[in-house]
Design an enzyme around this catalytic site. Structure first.
Site, PDB file in Angstrom:
ATOM      1  N   PRO A   9      85.688  10.675  17.665  1.00  0.00           N
ATOM      2  CA  PRO A   9      84.366  11.292  17.787  1.00  0.00           C
ATOM      3  C   PRO A   9      84.403  12.811  17.833  1.00  0.00           C
ATOM      4  CG  PRO A   9      85.009  10.213  19.842  1.00  0.00           C
ATOM      5  CD  PRO A   9      85.996   9.781  18.793  1.00  0.00           C
ATOM      6  N   ASN A  10      83.414  13.386  17.172  1.00  0.00           N
ATOM      7  CA  ASN A  10      83.163  14.840  17.120  1.00  0.00           C
ATOM      8  C   ASN A  10      84.155  15.605  16.257  1.00  0.00           C
ATOM      9  OD1 ASN A  10      80.865  14.822  18.958  1.00  0.00           O
ATOM     10  ND2 ASN A  10      82.367  14.304  20.543  1.00  0.00           N
ATOM     11  N   ARG A  17      82.861  23.329  15.980  1.00  0.00           N
ATOM     12  CA  ARG A  17      82.976  22.850  17.355  1.00  0.00           C
ATOM     13  C   ARG A  17      84.058  23.603  18.133  1.00  0.00           C
ATOM     14  NH1 ARG A  17      86.136  17.468  19.093  1.00  0.00           N
ATOM     15  NH2 ARG A  17      85.509  17.545  21.261  1.00  0.00           N
ATOM     16  N   TYR A  22      89.768  24.262  18.980  1.00  0.00           N
ATOM     17  CA  TYR A  22      90.071  23.411  17.829  1.00  0.00           C
ATOM     18  C   TYR A  22      90.245  24.165  16.509  1.00  0.00           C
ATOM     19  CZ  TYR A  22      88.561  20.023  21.298  1.00  0.00           C
ATOM     20  OH  TYR A  22      88.434  19.291  22.448  1.00  0.00           O
ATOM     21  N   ASN A  73      93.892  10.589  15.975  1.00  0.00           N
ATOM     22  CA  ASN A  73      93.388  11.456  17.044  1.00  0.00           C
ATOM     23  C   ASN A  73      92.124  10.781  17.579  1.00  0.00           C
ATOM     24  OD1 ASN A  73      92.290  13.353  18.720  1.00  0.00           O
ATOM     25  ND2 ASN A  73      92.480  15.071  17.309  1.00  0.00           N
ATOM     26  N   ALA A  76      87.895  12.142  22.409  1.00  0.00           N
ATOM     27  CA  ALA A  76      87.590  11.834  23.812  1.00  0.00           C
ATOM     28  C   ALA A  76      87.969  10.404  24.199  1.00  0.00           C
ATOM     29  CB  ALA A  76      86.111  12.089  24.088  1.00  0.00           C
ATOM     30  N   HIS A  79      91.107   9.320  26.372  1.00  0.00           N
ATOM     31  CA  HIS A  79      91.171   9.323  27.828  1.00  0.00           C
ATOM     32  C   HIS A  79      90.496   8.106  28.461  1.00  0.00           C
ATOM     33  CE1 HIS A  79      92.369  13.334  26.747  1.00  0.00           C
ATOM     34  NE2 HIS A  79      91.173  13.587  26.239  1.00  0.00           N
ATOM     35  N   ASP A  86      94.187  -1.546  23.152  1.00  0.00           N
ATOM     36  CA  ASP A  86      94.479  -2.954  22.863  1.00  0.00           C
ATOM     37  C   ASP A  86      94.610  -3.196  21.362  1.00  0.00           C
ATOM     38  OD1 ASP A  86      94.501  -3.523  25.540  1.00  0.00           O
ATOM     39  OD2 ASP A  86      92.534  -4.516  25.576  1.00  0.00           O
ATOM     40  N   GLU A  97     100.078   9.738  17.816  1.00  0.00           N
ATOM     41  CA  GLU A  97      98.872  10.282  18.453  1.00  0.00           C
ATOM     42  C   GLU A  97      98.875  11.800  18.260  1.00  0.00           C
ATOM     43  OE1 GLU A  97      98.858   9.395  22.647  1.00  0.00           O
ATOM     44  OE2 GLU A  97      97.179  10.762  23.048  1.00  0.00           O
ATOM     45  N   HIS A  99      96.740  15.540  18.839  1.00  0.00           N
ATOM     46  CA  HIS A  99      95.644  16.345  19.407  1.00  0.00           C
ATOM     47  C   HIS A  99      95.800  17.772  18.914  1.00  0.00           C
ATOM     48  CE1 HIS A  99      94.530  13.037  21.910  1.00  0.00           C
ATOM     49  NE2 HIS A  99      95.797  12.884  22.227  1.00  0.00           N
ATOM     50  N   LEU A 100      94.700  18.347  18.505  1.00  0.00           N
ATOM     51  CA  LEU A 100      94.723  19.743  18.048  1.00  0.00           C
ATOM     52  C   LEU A 100      95.081  20.671  19.203  1.00  0.00           C
ATOM     53  CD1 LEU A 100      91.451  19.132  16.178  1.00  0.00           C
ATOM     54  CD2 LEU A 100      93.387  20.166  14.994  1.00  0.00           C
ATOM     55  N   SER A 101      94.422  20.465  20.328  1.00  0.00           N
ATOM     56  CA  SER A 101      94.678  21.289  21.510  1.00  0.00           C
ATOM     57  C   SER A 101      95.803  20.650  22.332  1.00  0.00           C
ATOM     58  CB  SER A 101      93.401  21.403  22.355  1.00  0.00           C
ATOM     59  OG  SER A 101      92.994  20.130  22.813  1.00  0.00           O
ATOM     60  N   ARG A 106      94.704  21.711  29.584  1.00  0.00           N
ATOM     61  CA  ARG A 106      93.241  21.754  29.713  1.00  0.00           C
ATOM     62  C   ARG A 106      92.793  21.070  31.015  1.00  0.00           C
ATOM     63  NH1 ARG A 106      90.455  20.186  24.272  1.00  0.00           N
ATOM     64  NH2 ARG A 106      88.698  21.055  25.458  1.00  0.00           N
ATOM     65  N   ARG A 110      91.695  15.481  30.909  1.00  0.00           N
ATOM     66  CA  ARG A 110      92.289  15.325  29.579  1.00  0.00           C
ATOM     67  C   ARG A 110      93.804  15.095  29.648  1.00  0.00           C
ATOM     68  NH1 ARG A 110      88.057  16.899  26.132  1.00  0.00           N
ATOM     69  NH2 ARG A 110      86.786  18.477  27.148  1.00  0.00           N
TER      70      ARG A 110
HETATM   71  C1  DQA Z   1      91.258  16.324  21.273  1.00  0.00           C
HETATM   72  C2  DQA Z   1      91.362  16.504  22.784  1.00  0.00           C
HETATM   73  C3  DQA Z   1      90.366  15.613  23.496  1.00  0.00           C
HETATM   74  O1  DQA Z   1      90.470  15.804  24.906  1.00  0.00           O
HETATM   75  C4  DQA Z   1      88.961  15.965  23.075  1.00  0.00           C
HETATM   76  O2  DQA Z   1      88.023  15.091  23.677  1.00  0.00           O
HETATM   77  C5  DQA Z   1      88.778  15.999  21.610  1.00  0.00           C
HETATM   78  C6  DQA Z   1      89.842  16.520  20.770  1.00  0.00           C
HETATM   79  C7  DQA Z   1      92.164  17.308  20.497  1.00  0.00           C
HETATM   80  O3  DQA Z   1      92.346  17.078  19.311  1.00  0.00           O
HETATM   81  O4  DQA Z   1      92.630  18.300  21.063  1.00  0.00           O
HETATM   82  O5  DQA Z   1      87.718  15.675  21.091  1.00  0.00           O
HETATM   83  O6  DQA Z   1      91.695  15.012  20.946  1.00  0.00           O
END
Ligand code: DQA
Length: 144
Positions: A9-10, A17, A22, A73, A76, A79, A86, A97, A99-101, A106, A110
């Protein structure tokens, strides 16, 4: 080698964003860079993005038996989503897995990933380059 890439998501809003976390690249930019690298190393990629947990679960299920690796990725849902965790347990392919950040630098909420212990490994904090590193990781794992 056929790889599925799932953006949670997002992540469709990358570029607009929270650029401090990011970066300025869009999801399409990232997908393009991955596809270009894929051409160089002989990896075919399918891309999927959803803001909906159930659709991500459906897509993971539909990957069963069809891919050599999964790069995800979950954003959110990283978490919170036991349903995604599952579903990942169904697959017997390397799952990376991304994550950009750096989620560990953080907010405390997270710091915990509910999928971290069911994936092959995690790439966190390298921005869009993390996706390219994840491709290398899958590539190496499949060659071993
Ligand atoms: C994220 C880190 C997550 O905590 C956050 O909710 C995201 C992006 C990242 O790519 O750093 O939406 O997965």
């Amino acid at each position: 080698m056929k790889i599925l890439v799932i953006h949670g998501p997002n992540l469709n809003m990358l570029g607009k964003r929270e650029p401090a976390h990011y970066g300025m690249e869009t999801m399409e930019d990232i997908n393009r860079q991955m596809a270009e690298k894929g051409l160089q190393i002989g990896m075919t990629l399918d891309f999927f993005q959803s803001n909906h947990e159930g659709m991500i679960v459906d897509t993971i299920q539909s990957a069963y038996g069809r891919y050599d690796g999964l790069i995800i990725n979950p954003a959110a849902y990283t978490h919170t989503s036991l349903a995604i965790r599952d579903a990942l347990l169904l697959l017997d392919i390397p799952v990376i897995e991304v994550h950009l950040s750096n989620i560990y630098k953080r907010e405390p909420f997270r710091h915990h990933s509910v999928i971290a212990d069911v994936v092959a490994g995690q790439v966190t904090g390298f921005g869009s380059n993390g996706y390219l590193l994840a491709m290398d990781a899958v590539f190496q794992m499949k060659r071993q």
